[in-house]
Write an enzyme that holds these catalytic residues in place. Structure first.
Site, PDB file in Angstrom:
ATOM      1  N   LYS A 175      24.916 -23.716   1.041  1.00 25.90           N
ATOM      2  CA  LYS A 175      25.221 -24.486  -0.178  1.00 25.90           C
ATOM      3  C   LYS A 175      25.346 -25.939   0.258  1.00 25.90           C
ATOM      4  CE  LYS A 175      27.756 -26.512  -2.705  1.00 25.90           C
ATOM      5  NZ  LYS A 175      27.458 -27.862  -3.230  1.00 25.90           N
ATOM      6  N   GLY A 233      38.417 -28.715   1.999  1.00 24.54           N
ATOM      7  CA  GLY A 233      38.578 -27.798   3.135  1.00 24.54           C
ATOM      8  C   GLY A 233      39.873 -27.004   3.051  1.00 24.54           C
ATOM      9  N   GLU A 250      35.499 -28.339   9.381  1.00 24.95           N
ATOM     10  CA  GLU A 250      35.458 -29.654  10.028  1.00 24.95           C
ATOM     11  C   GLU A 250      35.572 -30.687   8.917  1.00 24.95           C
ATOM     12  OE1 GLU A 250      35.851 -30.519  13.042  1.00 24.95           O
ATOM     13  OE2 GLU A 250      35.704 -28.488  13.846  1.00 24.95           O
ATOM     14  N   CYS A 284      31.894 -38.948   9.813  1.00 30.66           N
ATOM     15  CA  CYS A 284      33.270 -38.472  10.004  1.00 30.66           C
ATOM     16  C   CYS A 284      33.858 -39.077  11.273  1.00 30.66           C
ATOM     17  CB  CYS A 284      33.293 -36.957  10.067  1.00 30.66           C
ATOM     18  SG  CYS A 284      32.146 -36.303  11.275  1.00 30.66           S
TER      19      CYS A 284
HETATM   20  P1  NAP Z   1      33.144 -32.814   0.000  1.00 32.62           P
HETATM   21  O1  NAP Z   1      33.242 -33.482  -1.307  1.00 32.62           O
HETATM   22  O2  NAP Z   1      34.351 -32.129   0.532  1.00 32.62           O
HETATM   23  O3  NAP Z   1      31.949 -31.753  -0.132  1.00 32.62           O
HETATM   24  C1  NAP Z   1      31.550 -30.946   0.956  1.00 32.62           C
HETATM   25  C2  NAP Z   1      30.881 -29.707   0.408  1.00 32.62           C
HETATM   26  O4  NAP Z   1      31.850 -28.907  -0.282  1.00 32.62           O
HETATM   27  C3  NAP Z   1      29.781 -30.010  -0.620  1.00 32.62           C
HETATM   28  O5  NAP Z   1      28.728 -29.104  -0.466  1.00 32.62           O
HETATM   29  C4  NAP Z   1      30.509 -29.791  -1.929  1.00 32.62           C
HETATM   30  O6  NAP Z   1      29.666 -29.512  -3.012  1.00 32.62           O
HETATM   31  C5  NAP Z   1      31.335 -28.584  -1.569  1.00 32.62           C
HETATM   32  N1  NAP Z   1      32.410 -28.313  -2.509  1.00 32.62           N
HETATM   33  C6  NAP Z   1      33.000 -29.154  -3.400  1.00 32.62           C
HETATM   34  N2  NAP Z   1      33.944 -28.490  -4.115  1.00 32.62           N
HETATM   35  C7  NAP Z   1      33.948 -27.215  -3.669  1.00 32.62           C
HETATM   36  C8  NAP Z   1      34.684 -26.049  -4.018  1.00 32.62           C
HETATM   37  N3  NAP Z   1      35.630 -26.071  -4.950  1.00 32.62           N
HETATM   38  N4  NAP Z   1      34.421 -24.912  -3.357  1.00 32.62           N
HETATM   39  C9  NAP Z   1      33.485 -24.871  -2.392  1.00 32.62           C
HETATM   40  N5  NAP Z   1      32.743 -25.940  -2.030  1.00 32.62           N
HETATM   41  C10 NAP Z   1      32.982 -27.096  -2.654  1.00 32.62           C
HETATM   42  O7  NAP Z   1      32.632 -33.807   1.139  1.00 32.62           O
HETATM   43  P2  NAP Z   1      31.406 -34.824   1.083  1.00 32.62           P
HETATM   44  O8  NAP Z   1      31.760 -35.959   0.195  1.00 32.62           O
HETATM   45  O9  NAP Z   1      30.138 -34.084   0.817  1.00 32.62           O
HETATM   46  O10 NAP Z   1      31.335 -35.329   2.598  1.00 32.62           O
HETATM   47  C11 NAP Z   1      32.166 -36.320   3.106  1.00 32.62           C
HETATM   48  C12 NAP Z   1      33.336 -35.718   3.858  1.00 32.62           C
HETATM   49  O11 NAP Z   1      32.844 -34.859   4.868  1.00 32.62           O
HETATM   50  C13 NAP Z   1      34.174 -36.752   4.577  1.00 32.62           C
HETATM   51  O12 NAP Z   1      35.527 -36.439   4.426  1.00 32.62           O
HETATM   52  C14 NAP Z   1      33.757 -36.598   6.032  1.00 32.62           C
HETATM   53  O13 NAP Z   1      34.716 -37.002   6.980  1.00 32.62           O
HETATM   54  C15 NAP Z   1      33.515 -35.140   6.096  1.00 32.62           C
HETATM   55  N6  NAP Z   1      32.661 -34.805   7.234  1.00 32.62           N
HETATM   56  C16 NAP Z   1      33.240 -34.213   8.317  1.00 32.62           C
HETATM   57  C17 NAP Z   1      32.469 -33.920   9.430  1.00 32.62           C
HETATM   58  C18 NAP Z   1      33.083 -33.256  10.622  1.00 32.62           C
HETATM   59  O14 NAP Z   1      32.350 -32.633  11.378  1.00 32.62           O
HETATM   60  N7  NAP Z   1      34.388 -33.345  10.814  1.00 32.62           N
HETATM   61  C19 NAP Z   1      31.107 -34.236   9.446  1.00 32.62           C
HETATM   62  C20 NAP Z   1      30.558 -34.853   8.331  1.00 32.62           C
HETATM   63  C21 NAP Z   1      31.341 -35.124   7.219  1.00 32.62           C
HETATM   64  P3  NAP Z   1      29.310 -30.674  -4.082  1.00 32.62           P
HETATM   65  O15 NAP Z   1      28.583 -31.710  -3.337  1.00 32.62           O
HETATM   66  O16 NAP Z   1      28.503 -29.949  -5.082  1.00 32.62           O
HETATM   67  O17 NAP Z   1      30.627 -31.169  -4.623  1.00 32.62           O
END
Ligand code: NAP
Length: 486
Positions: A175, A233, A250, A284
């Site tokens: 997803k 998360g 992560e 990140c």
């Molecule tokens: P996000 O908003 O948390 O979304 C991540 C994923 O979760 C997307 O596919 C999102 O789908 C999905 N999601 C949203 N609501 C959900 C729910 N209720 N149940 C299950 N899945 C759901 O994060 P993002 O804006 O895409 O990415 C940025 C974040 O990722 C930052 O905080 C960054 O630090 C972190 N990140 C961490 C790492 C690491 O390895 N530590 C690496 C890269 C990024 P939708 O897009 O459809 O909402």
């Protein structure tokens, strides 16, 4: 005419049950609509999970060497199509083209690395107290794994999850983030091109809110591997724990660098600016805080400002752009409001602080690279993940104070120190609360053959990549074989 893309489920391209679609656009020019993608719902998620479940026994029984062979073929396919995939990453995520090529290169390296894993030993033979017993351990796949991924590394992150998941014998449902469904569709094309058996890899586009619940709670799903924000998360952790499912998270970062007075300041400033501003800080592991010790503050700050002002702001397709657009208007507004709050809290913006002006920026979501100084360690701007091209400079009295400031936030992903002093290096490496530690290096940028992950609110601690991935994607079994029967 905007092209319409489908889910990839059970080896076939399919429409979502909802009949609805959503679009994704180019962050450098949001009038460039990339495509229409299936707005899947929980019924679609169930269909994809069922396809993965139906395929899992056949895949589990496939030799791991054969499984690894599919990864090698996928790596070759990506090598042959590297430029097309890199351009797609840039168009949909906004990333600078050189970095997109690097990201596809990393996906290739991951597929090759885990391809080799298919022929590596798993388990151990252990002496038994009973000489008639052959005592050994083996590693078993978990079953169906939901992979939920963010938009910022739209090919590398899905691949760094699915390559180990698949080679160790699991089937997966991916997803991707709603902002980058096209790149995910290209990943599905790659598996189709190498004839991966039907149902082993499944792609489901749609919003996390609509499909997330089923992907996490379905009784057919054994584990969830998630990368994204700490907020989502933690929700996934709570739901998974309630059902006794294995999960790997992560999440966010607020990555510091400490600059000690003996550092090579030119090098420290160059690396800090690179870590903070490339890809507009949307990694990140991006550098978000520079904690500067003692009387080098003025010189370091002026070097940082000078280097920041020299960065080219522009679309990722231009090879000389460094500060590329942020992903969307919501993100742009959020970054601006955090900068404003930083100023209200007593910070001073030395460069940036707004959006660049000019016709070339008109329909993209650009933010100026921003340096804020005189920031208190507990100010919002110094503690919250911004995911934008913003660096806070924070003064510290001495190395001890700097370490305390570095460790004072809830996150613990990546951290760096600039110094020539060996004792300072070793002390920092021991005591910094971060999963990735860089000495005189950029907080961003990691190699795929070693474990990756954070501490505290950045991670659940079960590492990704390298040899560490086997710990999450398999479970250990201990087998006693008694050969004494006559
Ligand atoms: P996000 O908003 O948390 O979304 C991540 C994923 O979760 C997307 O596919 C999102 O789908 C999905 N999601 C949203 N609501 C959900 C729910 N209720 N149940 C299950 N899945 C759901 O994060 P993002 O804006 O895409 O990415 C940025 C974040 O990722 C930052 O905080 C960054 O630090 C972190 N990140 C961490 C790492 C690491 O390895 N530590 C690496 C890269 C990024 P939708 O897009 O459809 O909402």
């Amino acid at each position: 005419m905007v092209e319409r893309y489908q889910n990839y489920v059970g080896g076939a391209w399919t429409d979502a049950a909802s009949g609805d679609v959503s679009t994704s656009s180019n962050p450098a020019d949001h009038s460039d609509v990339i495509g229409e993608f299936q707005a899947s719902n929980s019924a679609d998620a169930d269909t994809a999970i069922t396809a993965a479940s139906n395929a899992k026994e056949g895949w589990r029984r496939t030799s791991s060497l054969v499984r690894g062979g599919y990864l090698f073929k996928a790596a070759t396919y990506l090598e042959d199509n590297l430029e097309e995939y890199a351009q797609a990453v840039t168009r949909e995520s906004g990333k600078a083209i050189l970095e997109s090529r690097g990201e596809v290169g990393r996906a290739i390296a991951l597929l090759q690395y885990y391809g080799v894993e298919g022929s590596n030993p798993v388990g151990t033979v252990v002496p038994s107290v009973n000489p008639n017993i052959l005592l050994y351990t083996n590693r078993m796949p978990l079953g169906v794994i939901s992979l939920i991924t963010p938009w910022n590394f739209p090919i590398a992150i899905p691949i760094w999850k699915m390559a180990p998941a698949l080679v160790y014998g699991n089937t997966v449902v991916l997803k991707p983030a709603s902002a980058t469904p096209h790149v995910a569709t290209l990943i599905a094309r790659m598996w189709e091109a190498v004839d991966l058996p039907a149902g082993v890899f499944n792609l489901l586009t749609g919003s996390g809110g609509a499909v997330g619940d089923e992907l996490i709670t379905s009784s057919k799903v054994s584990a969830i591997s998630f990368t994204g924000s700490t907020r989502i998360g933690m929700q996934i952790a709570a739901e998974s724990a309630k059902r006794g499912k294995k999960y790997q998270l992560e999440m966010g970062g607020k990555n510091p660098v400490i600059v000690l007075p003996d550092a090579d300041l030119e090098q420290a400033a160059e690396i800090t600016v690179s870590g903070a501003m490339k890809y507009s800080g949307q990694k990140c592991t991006a550098t978000s805080r520079a904690i500067v010790v003692g009387n080098v503050m003025e010189e370091f700050t002026s070097l940082v400002v000078e280097k920041t002002m020299a960065l080219k702001i522009g679309p990722g397709v231009d090879a000389d752009s460094v500060v590329v657009p942020v992903i969307d208007q919501t993100s742009k507004d959020n970054i601006k409001s955090i900068i404003d709050r930083g100023v209200a809290d007593g910070g001073t913006v030395l460069t940036g602080g707004g959006a660049p002006t000019g016709p070339e920026y008109g329909s993209g979501t650009f933010v100026e690279p921003t340096v804020i100084t005189k920031v208190a360690p507990d100010a919002f701007v110094a503690c919250e993940e911004i995911f934008g091209p913003v660096l806070s400079i924070i003064p510290a009295a001495d190395a001890e104070d700097a370490l305390e400031i570095a460790n004072s936030v809830e996150y613990g992903l990546s951290a760096g120190i600039f110094t020539r002093n060996l004792n300072s290096v070793l002390d920092f490496a021991d005591r910094i609360e971060a999963g990735i530690v860089k000495i005189n290096g950029e907080t961003a940028g990691v190699e795929p053959q070693v474990p990756f992950g954070g501490m505290k609110a950045s991670s659940t601690g079960n590492r990704e990549q390298g040899k560490a991935a086997i710990e999450f994607f398999t479970q250990s079994k201990t087998i006693y074989v008694d050969r004494s029967a006559t």
